[in-house]
Design a protein around this motif. Structure first.
Motif, PDB file in Angstrom:
ATOM      1  N   LEU A  11       4.288  -4.274   8.896  1.00  0.00           N
ATOM      2  CA  LEU A  11       3.251  -3.446   8.922  1.00  0.00           C
ATOM      3  C   LEU A  11       2.564  -3.278  10.191  1.00  0.00           C
ATOM      4  CD1 LEU A  11       2.208  -4.210   5.190  1.00  0.00           C
ATOM      5  CD2 LEU A  11       2.908  -2.239   5.864  1.00  0.00           C
ATOM      6  N   ASP A 111       5.300  -6.062  -0.987  1.00  0.00           N
ATOM      7  CA  ASP A 111       5.053  -4.986   0.011  1.00  0.00           C
ATOM      8  C   ASP A 111       3.609  -4.277  -0.146  1.00  0.00           C
ATOM      9  OD1 ASP A 111       7.954  -5.169  -0.346  1.00  0.00           O
ATOM     10  OD2 ASP A 111       7.994  -3.925   1.224  1.00  0.00           O
ATOM     11  N   SER A 112       2.980  -4.855  -0.973  1.00  0.00           N
ATOM     12  CA  SER A 112       1.427  -4.230  -1.357  1.00  0.00           C
ATOM     13  C   SER A 112       0.569  -4.828  -0.441  1.00  0.00           C
ATOM     14  CB  SER A 112       1.269  -4.597  -2.738  1.00  0.00           C
ATOM     15  OG  SER A 112       2.124  -4.275  -3.866  1.00  0.00           O
ATOM     16  N   PRO A 170      -4.529  -4.467   1.479  1.00  0.00           N
ATOM     17  CA  PRO A 170      -3.512  -3.519   0.996  1.00  0.00           C
ATOM     18  C   PRO A 170      -2.732  -3.144   2.211  1.00  0.00           C
ATOM     19  CG  PRO A 170      -5.657  -3.154  -0.194  1.00  0.00           C
ATOM     20  CD  PRO A 170      -5.749  -4.229   0.657  1.00  0.00           C
ATOM     21  N   SER A 171      -1.586  -2.956   1.964  1.00  0.00           N
ATOM     22  CA  SER A 171      -0.490  -2.645   3.003  1.00  0.00           C
ATOM     23  C   SER A 171      -0.856  -1.299   3.878  1.00  0.00           C
ATOM     24  CB  SER A 171       0.836  -2.797   2.670  1.00  0.00           C
ATOM     25  OG  SER A 171       1.185  -1.869   1.563  1.00  0.00           O
ATOM     26  N   SER A 172      -0.969  -0.168   2.999  1.00  0.00           N
ATOM     27  CA  SER A 172      -1.239   0.927   3.408  1.00  0.00           C
ATOM     28  C   SER A 172      -2.435   1.102   4.432  1.00  0.00           C
ATOM     29  CB  SER A 172      -1.576   2.264   2.206  1.00  0.00           C
ATOM     30  OG  SER A 172      -2.927   1.948   1.637  1.00  0.00           O
ATOM     31  N   SER A 173      -3.318   0.485   4.443  1.00  0.00           N
ATOM     32  CA  SER A 173      -4.554   0.584   5.372  1.00  0.00           C
ATOM     33  C   SER A 173      -4.463  -0.766   6.229  1.00  0.00           C
ATOM     34  CB  SER A 173      -5.770   0.568   4.445  1.00  0.00           C
ATOM     35  OG  SER A 173      -5.817  -0.352   3.558  1.00  0.00           O
ATOM     36  N   LYS A 175      -3.617  -1.185   9.440  1.00  0.00           N
ATOM     37  CA  LYS A 175      -3.918  -0.836  10.639  1.00  0.00           C
ATOM     38  C   LYS A 175      -5.494  -1.015  10.602  1.00  0.00           C
ATOM     39  CE  LYS A 175       0.099   1.378  12.176  1.00  0.00           C
ATOM     40  NZ  LYS A 175       0.952   2.559  12.516  1.00  0.00           N
TER      41      LYS A 175
ATOM     42  N   PRO B 589     -11.582   3.596   6.107  1.00  0.00           N
ATOM     43  CA  PRO B 589     -10.389   3.106   6.627  1.00  0.00           C
ATOM     44  C   PRO B 589      -9.528   4.265   6.389  1.00  0.00           C
ATOM     45  CG  PRO B 589     -11.413   1.724   4.908  1.00  0.00           C
ATOM     46  CD  PRO B 589     -12.323   3.082   4.919  1.00  0.00           C
ATOM     47  N   VAL B 590      -8.233   4.182   6.909  1.00  0.00           N
ATOM     48  CA  VAL B 590      -7.348   5.311   7.041  1.00  0.00           C
ATOM     49  C   VAL B 590      -6.011   4.411   6.127  1.00  0.00           C
ATOM     50  CG1 VAL B 590      -5.639   6.784   8.298  1.00  0.00           C
ATOM     51  CG2 VAL B 590      -7.883   6.567   9.101  1.00  0.00           C
ATOM     52  N   ARG B 591      -5.425   5.270   5.272  1.00  0.00           N
ATOM     53  CA  ARG B 591      -4.315   4.741   4.777  1.00  0.00           C
ATOM     54  C   ARG B 591      -3.186   5.612   5.096  1.00  0.00           C
ATOM     55  NH1 ARG B 591      -5.425   4.372  -1.885  1.00  0.00           N
ATOM     56  NH2 ARG B 591      -3.746   2.852  -1.792  1.00  0.00           N
ATOM     57  N   HIS B 592      -2.217   4.828   5.614  1.00  0.00           N
ATOM     58  CA  HIS B 592      -1.194   5.421   5.986  1.00  0.00           C
ATOM     59  C   HIS B 592       0.388   5.440   5.148  1.00  0.00           C
ATOM     60  CE1 HIS B 592      -3.106   4.324  10.102  1.00  0.00           C
ATOM     61  NE2 HIS B 592      -2.578   5.900  10.315  1.00  0.00           N
ATOM     62  N   TRP B 612      -6.060   8.717   2.529  1.00  0.00           N
ATOM     63  CA  TRP B 612      -4.539   8.848   3.130  1.00  0.00           C
ATOM     64  C   TRP B 612      -4.465   9.921   4.112  1.00  0.00           C
ATOM     65  CZ3 TRP B 612      -0.774   5.692   1.599  1.00  0.00           C
ATOM     66  CH2 TRP B 612      -0.692   5.058   0.398  1.00  0.00           C
ATOM     67  N   GLU B 741       0.977   0.297  -3.421  1.00  0.00           N
ATOM     68  CA  GLU B 741       1.394   0.135  -2.074  1.00  0.00           C
ATOM     69  C   GLU B 741       2.765  -0.499  -2.086  1.00  0.00           C
ATOM     70  OE1 GLU B 741      -1.455   0.070   0.368  1.00  0.00           O
ATOM     71  OE2 GLU B 741      -2.693   0.775  -1.074  1.00  0.00           O
ATOM     72  N   GLN B 742       3.195  -1.007  -3.231  1.00  0.00           N
ATOM     73  CA  GLN B 742       4.533  -1.650  -3.339  1.00  0.00           C
ATOM     74  C   GLN B 742       5.706  -0.906  -2.815  1.00  0.00           C
ATOM     75  OE1 GLN B 742       5.188  -4.770  -3.339  1.00  0.00           O
ATOM     76  NE2 GLN B 742       7.544  -4.631  -3.424  1.00  0.00           N
ATOM     77  N   PRO B 806      11.037  -0.715  -1.451  1.00  0.00           N
ATOM     78  CA  PRO B 806       9.786  -1.270  -1.102  1.00  0.00           C
ATOM     79  C   PRO B 806       9.396  -0.673   0.313  1.00  0.00           C
ATOM     80  CG  PRO B 806      11.767  -2.971  -1.849  1.00  0.00           C
ATOM     81  CD  PRO B 806      12.405  -1.283  -2.023  1.00  0.00           C
ATOM     82  N   THR B 807       8.119  -0.724   0.272  1.00  0.00           N
ATOM     83  CA  THR B 807       7.363  -0.221   1.317  1.00  0.00           C
ATOM     84  C   THR B 807       7.885  -0.531   2.804  1.00  0.00           C
ATOM     85  OG1 THR B 807       5.472  -0.006   0.059  1.00  0.00           O
ATOM     86  CG2 THR B 807       5.136  -0.068   2.410  1.00  0.00           C
ATOM     87  N   ARG B 808       8.244  -1.591   3.014  1.00  0.00           N
ATOM     88  CA  ARG B 808       8.910  -2.203   4.227  1.00  0.00           C
ATOM     89  C   ARG B 808      10.005  -1.385   4.691  1.00  0.00           C
ATOM     90  NH1 ARG B 808       9.661  -6.184   0.726  1.00  0.00           N
ATOM     91  NH2 ARG B 808      11.893  -7.070   0.295  1.00  0.00           N
TER      92      ARG B 808
END
Lengths: 189, 982
Positions: A11, A111-112, A170-173, A175, B589-592, B612, B741-742, B806-808
């Motif tokens: 990430l 991955d969460s 949480p992974s989406s945020s 950064k 925060p920003v979600r990507h 997002w 997020e997974q 999976p997100t990765r």
């Protein structure tokens, strides 16, 4: 099927940075499994954990370390804990999951979450800029875990040593979370 | 350049000289000086113009209570108005300017206001600007606004950064004066976690300003030794330059720490840090503030608080004048006189309003007991004053003491009320303190040094006891008891001239009289009518004086008159500090999405959807308008295949033996009967029967479901379900966890979707229509063994799937899908094309599920099962929600196909007036349909399902885009659903 293989992507690209004598780095070798207890089956789950990993079910806020496979078990809420495994392959993780699935409701959470380790004497000073909970060793000591928020982001904070913390967010945020931490280190320099 | 008023001694660093500018004139000072002490050292008395009458004003105090000496500090973007010169530390290169004057300070053209003062008393605005009515907004208000305010802002963005933080303590000690230090020593030695906070840059409080002894040592030496000991204790944190500005609920205190205000440049570091301090006990040792006495022309430069004069002489080694007089009603004022004499400053007179014996001798001074000052002379600085006995005395500084007011402010921040202490003629804290707060020292009315020290020590022990901790065996520090006797005296009634009460707001005794006469007699009314106690100082030196005079008028006691409510902040907190680091891009925060990196490489245009950042469309070379990109993406998807990252949809893992029953209860339609390997669309209602959310839920195994929610409601739906699980039905065996997020999830839509997926999904999954039909789902492997999930669902109306890994692997998956789709001319599509296709297909989304619409409204009334109970099902049967005139979701086409439709337009029957009475519904979503070649819309209209083909008028009075529209089926594309089942 085309001859394609998917590439994993960390990430934060395997981030690692030293701030004076404190190290902050992304942990990329982590597999996370959420375990939830079926209604009335706490003892069964506890027995399974003991048999398979040599640990008991962690109470809320407590962390158990397995001497069998070095897995870490975070007690997050009444019926739920997170199991953290290092360096497992997809197959290895699937195997561990399958074994636990017989006793508990499991969900892959690898991955969460982004996992960031902070290790060094500046850790608490940096974290007190964004972490609302008390990080004093008498309150959140080694092998303690709790949930909190930092800069609007959910965070699981696990004290891993006298000046060491493992943070899951949480992974989406990821950064934004890293930016918040970097800003904190910058602001205390 | 010379510091003509500098004395020997003091707590300044004489080894170093710093230079500062005031009104562009350079002066010398020493580290340890405030701007105020530095100005006085250089003989500068006149430092500003008053708010309303533009009268010359000088430095009045030596602390945060300063009403007069407000300056603009720094230049350019960093310029900050209304900075109190009495707390601003001098640094080399400091640039300060006086404010609130037109022309030079010494010749303020606005001084003409002073001549008009007979007309400008309290209530002037309210009484004068009543007529003519039209003049208020056009003339009066602009003039008043242009005249109002003190300093000015640069108008440029603040170049400094700020931060916030969180601290925790057993005991927070507010104020590092004698009581605070004594408390910190005892609590620290006892092992409690202590924060000792002081707003000054030099801890010590009044000990810095006095010549008093503690434990046989000079007070300042005791402070240094105590701080040295405290700094060695790991359990004690000393925070200087830190103001505790507010006491909030549950033992939380707000603190502002000034990190770089004393430096010429911040060097990229936060200028200030706003702390939230959580503490179990707080000991308020905030000291006391001296008050003045109102007498004729008591506002001239050179007229100061007596304690402040003593502080300048003792701490900063500065004399505010060459010949100083003292006017007092208490014994403390006499100490100013004796300290001045000890420093070799000439004291011309001591005037005491009490007709008693003089408490002490003051060498060389005229002592007048039982007299008052009636008038002063000297426009830009006092040079003479007259007494009630007719005597005239020369002095270039008049030190005034009307007694001391304990700083009770923080004790009142949760609406506690102070109580009046008749003996000491001051308000002291009442019994209703914020949770965990104790008060010690002068803040508690313990005004002598000896009292303050022993109170600090004893209060620390009380706090320790409250915490269940043992107190260390040590003794309280000792000091002699200096006399603090006072006889209340508020104002000199014989004065024919204006007697000033609130220097910051130009409020006089006359204004109090007017307020009383006009019926504004309650203290809160008095404040609003006269502006007494407003602005940066919040009346710290004036409030008690004002309400004491009001009490005289009303015949009530001061306690009966009461005080206004003290609210945070205690002293001003910059807006920048309140914002902290949450500015600009750091506001939230920003979600990507998992494929964000890939999308960036393709030059995607992004849009914020909640937190997002999603790809909105993917422009191609030659495309000059977003519509070109979006139309292309839609056409290419419908003609072949498109891929869209839909990972933002909420995903909730639902597991347990009772998972099906649980879903039956939270969804309006049935889920317990859903077969393993199948997906079903679900509709979730609120308790009141209104639609909460919708989405699909897949049954992955007997006890395992995966629910999807809309992006916007991912969190609220999860929270709702957790509430249901934990509080409504704790007996169900069901567990929930978010998996949003997974998984990286991609919609693959279009006639060639299956062919594309067959290239990435491992061969052991049969994707044929027979083996994997519409609404099927399965765990799969992709690209040679990577675990994944596949759902055959369609938002676009095309043959479509959603594939998850999976997100990765998300970024790589997107690239793989596009690579596999090359032979089909696959296209990535963004949220705009997604939206266009869902409107073409007639799916309800956020614009339709607005918290006001029912299942019936969106055309899904039959989905609400009558065979089972679920949240909202009963309430959805209410008569009012099932009327013949109910709104129905239908489609709309413009009669003139060239006309663009506008979301938000309201429908009226053709020929009817566009009025509220005739309103029949509204347009919710519109898009240009590249498939149909014209604008289309979805919307709610009364009895819409029965009005197919009818033409109504879509009225848009705001934007002027009204047009006639035809009511059609909401399913513009493939109404039979053949494509998605193909």
């Amino acid at each position: 099927m085309a001859n394609m293989t998917l590439q994993k992507q960390a990430l934060l690209g395997g981030y690692s940075q030293r701030f004076d004598n404190t190290m902050m780095s992304e942990r990329t070798n982590l597999s996370i499994l959420s375990l939830a207890v079926p209604l009335g089956a706490k003892n069964t789950v506890d027995t399974t954990l003991n048999q398979q990993h040599g640990v008991s079910w962690p109470d809320i806020g407590k962390v158990h370390r397995s001497n069998t496979d070095q897995s870490i078990w975070l007690g997050l809420q009444q019926d739920q804990c997170f199991a953290l495994f290092s360096d497992l392959t997809d197959e290895g993780f699937a195997q561990v999951s399958a074994q636990l699935q017989a006793a508990a409701y499991i969900t892959d959470q690898s991955d969460s979450w982004v996992c960031i380790n902070i290790d060094g004497p500046l850790a608490r000073t940096a974290l007190e800029r964004i972490c609302p909970i008390d990080l004093h060793p008498t309150v959140l000591g080694e092998s303690c875990v709790t949930r909190t928020t930092m800069e609007h982001l959910a965070v699981i904070i696990h004290c891993t040593g006298s000046n060491s913390f493992e943070l899951l967010s949480p992974s989406s945020s990821a950064k934004s979370f890293l930016h918040a931490l970097e800003t904190s280190f910058h602001n205390i320099a | 350049m010379t510091q003509t008023n500098r004395l020997e001694g003091g707590q300044i660093n004489r080894q170093k000289i710093v230079q500062f500018a005031f009104n562009d004139q350079m002066y010398n000072a020493h580290p340890g000086d405030t701007l105020a002490s530095a100005l006085l050292a250089n003989g500068i008395k006149h430092v500003g113009s008053s708010f309303k009458y533009h009268r010359p004003r000088g430095i009045f105090s030596a602390g945060p209570e300063e009403p007069n000496a407000l300056v603009e500090l720094r230049r350019g973007a960093a310029q900050e108005p209304n900075t109190r010169a009495t707390v601003a530390e001098v640094f080399d290169g400091m640039m300060a300017r006086s404010q609130n004057h037109k022309g030079p300070l010494g010749f303020d053209l606005m001084g003409v206001n002073d001549l008009l003062s007979p007309f400008l008393s309290a209530g002037f605005y309210y009484k004068t600007f009543m007529w003519p009515k039209a003049f208020w907004e056009k003339l009066y208000e602009p003039i008043i606004r242009a005249s109002a305010g003190l300093g000015s802002l640069s108008g440029l963005p603040d170049p400094d950064t700020y931060d916030k933080g969180f601290l925790h303590a057993d005991i927070l000690i507010i104020g590092a004066g004698p009581a605070g230090i004594a408390a910190a020593l005892q609590a620290g030695r006892s092992g409690a976690r202590v924060i000792l906070a002081d707003e000054d840059f030099t801890p010590g409080g009044r000990l810095n300003a006095e010549n008093l002894s503690v434990d046989g040592s000079q007070g300042t030496d005791w402070v240094k030794a105590s701080l040295a000991e405290l700094s060695q204790l790991d359990n004690v944190r000393i925070m200087t330059r830190t103001t505790i500005y507010g006491a909030y609920d549950h033992g939380i205190y707000g603190a502002l720490e000034r990190k770089t205000d004393h430096l010429a440049k911040s060097e990229g570091m936060p200028r200030q840090v706003l702390w939230r301090i959580y503490t179990k006990q707080a000991i308020l040792c905030a000291g006391a503030t001296e008050r003045s006495i109102a007498f004729g022309n008591n506002d001239r430069p050179g007229i100061m608080l007596a304690g402040a004069v003593r502080a300048y002489v003792n701490r900063w080694a500065v004399t505010p004048g060459k010949r100083i007089a003292v006017f007092t009603n208490n014994d403390d004022g006499w100490r100013t006189a004796t300290d001045l004499v000890a420093k070799g400053v000439e004291v011309s007179a001591v005037i005491d309003s009490r007709a008693t014996k003089a408490p002490t001798d003051v060498a060389g001074a005229i002592v007048v007991m039982g007299a008052t000052v009636t008038n002063t002379f000297g426009r830009k600085g006092i040079h003479t004053f007259s007494l009630s006995n007719g005597q005239s005395i020369k002095a270039d500084c008049l030190a005034v003491s009307g007694g001391w007011n304990p700083n009770v402010h923080l004790t009142c921040h949760q609406r506690g009320r102070p109580v009046w202490n008749e003996t000491q003629a001051c308000f002291v804290p009442g019994g209703d303190l914020p949770m965990g707060m104790l008060v010690a020292g002068a803040a508690n009315g313990e005004l002598s040094l000896g009292q303050a020290l022993s109170a600090g020590y004893a209060t620390a022990n009380t706090a320790m006891q409250n915490l269940g901790l043992s107190a260390a065996a040590s003794n309280a520090p000792n000091a002699d008891e200096e006399s603090t006797k006072v006889t209340a005296f508020w104002h000199v009634k014989e004065s024919a001239k204006r007697c000033w009460i609130d220097l910051q707001n130009d409020v006089t005794t006359k204004d109090i009289n007017v307020s009383y006469q006009d019926g504004f007699r309650a203290v809160e009314h008095l404040k609003r009518y006269t502006t007494l106690g407003m602005a940066t100082d919040q009346g710290k030196t004036s409030n008690v004086l004002g309400l004491a005079i009001m009490a005289e008028h009303s015949g009530k006691t001061i306690e009966q008159t009461g005080t206004t409510i003290f609210r945070p902040p205690y002293t001003p907190v910059p807006i920048g500090a309140l914002a902290g680091r949450c500015r600009g891009e750091d506001f939230r925060p920003v979600r990507h999405t998992p494929s964000h990196g890939w999308a960036e490489q393709q030059g995607a245009v992004f849009v914020e959807t909640g937190n997002w950042l999603r790809a909105q469309w993917f422009p191609q070379p030659g495309e000059t308008h977003w519509r070109e990109s979006v139309d292309r993406e839609v056409i290419q998807t419908r003609e072949s295949v498109g891929v869209c990252d839909v990972s933002t949809l909420g995903k909730i893992d639902v597991q347990g033996k009772d998972a099906g029953e649980f879903l039956n209860r939270v969804y309006a339609n049935t889920f317990a009967t859903l077969a393993v390997g199948k997906v079903r669309y679900g509709l979730m209602l609120r308790e009141d029967g209104i639609v909460m959310d919708d989405g699909t839920t897949a049954r992955m195994s007997e006890n395992h479901y995966v629910m999807t929610t809309t992006t916007a409601n991912a969190v609220s739906v999860f929270r709702h379900m957790e509430f249901c699980r934990q509080c409504l039905w704790p007996g169900l065996d069901v567990q929930l966890i978010s998996a949003t997020e997974q998984w990286a999830q991609f919609a693959v839509a279009g006639p060639n979707a299956r062919k594309l997926l067959q290239k990435v999904v491992d061969a052991d999954t049969d994707l044929s229509n027979e083996a994997f039909p519409f609404m099927a789902c399965s765990e799969i492997k992709v690209c040679g063994g990577t675990p994944g999930r596949l759902f055959r669902i369609s938002f676009s109306g095309e043959l479509a799937y959603e594939i998850a890994v999976p997100t990765r692997y998300g970024n790589s998956m997107m690239a793989a899908l596009m690579e596999a789709g090359e032979e089909f001319n696959a296209v990535p599509y963004g949220t705009e094309a997604l939206g266009v296709m869902r409107i073409e297909k007639g799916h309800a989304a956020g614009n339709e599920l607005v918290g006001q619409t029912s299942a019936l409204n969106i055309g899904l009334g039959k989905m609400v099962s009558k065979k089972k109970d679920s949240i909202g099902s009963k309430m959805s049967e209410r008569e009012g929600m099932n009327t013949e005139n109910a709104l129905n979701l239908v489609g709309f086409k413009p009669v003139n196909r060239d006309k663009p439709l506008l979301a938000g337009a309201h429908f009226v029957s053709k020929g009817a007036e566009p009025t509220m009475e005739n309103d029949e519904g509204w347009m919710t979503s519109v898009a240009y349909s590249p498939s149909l070649g014209h604008s289309i819309g979805l919307g709610f209209i009364q009895r819409g399902a029965d009005r197919m083909g009818e033409v109504v008028h879509a009225s848009d009075q705001l934007r002027g885009g009204s047009c006639d529209v035809e009511i059609v089926s909401p399913h513009f594309i493939d109404p039979e659903g053949e494509r998605l089942r193909g």
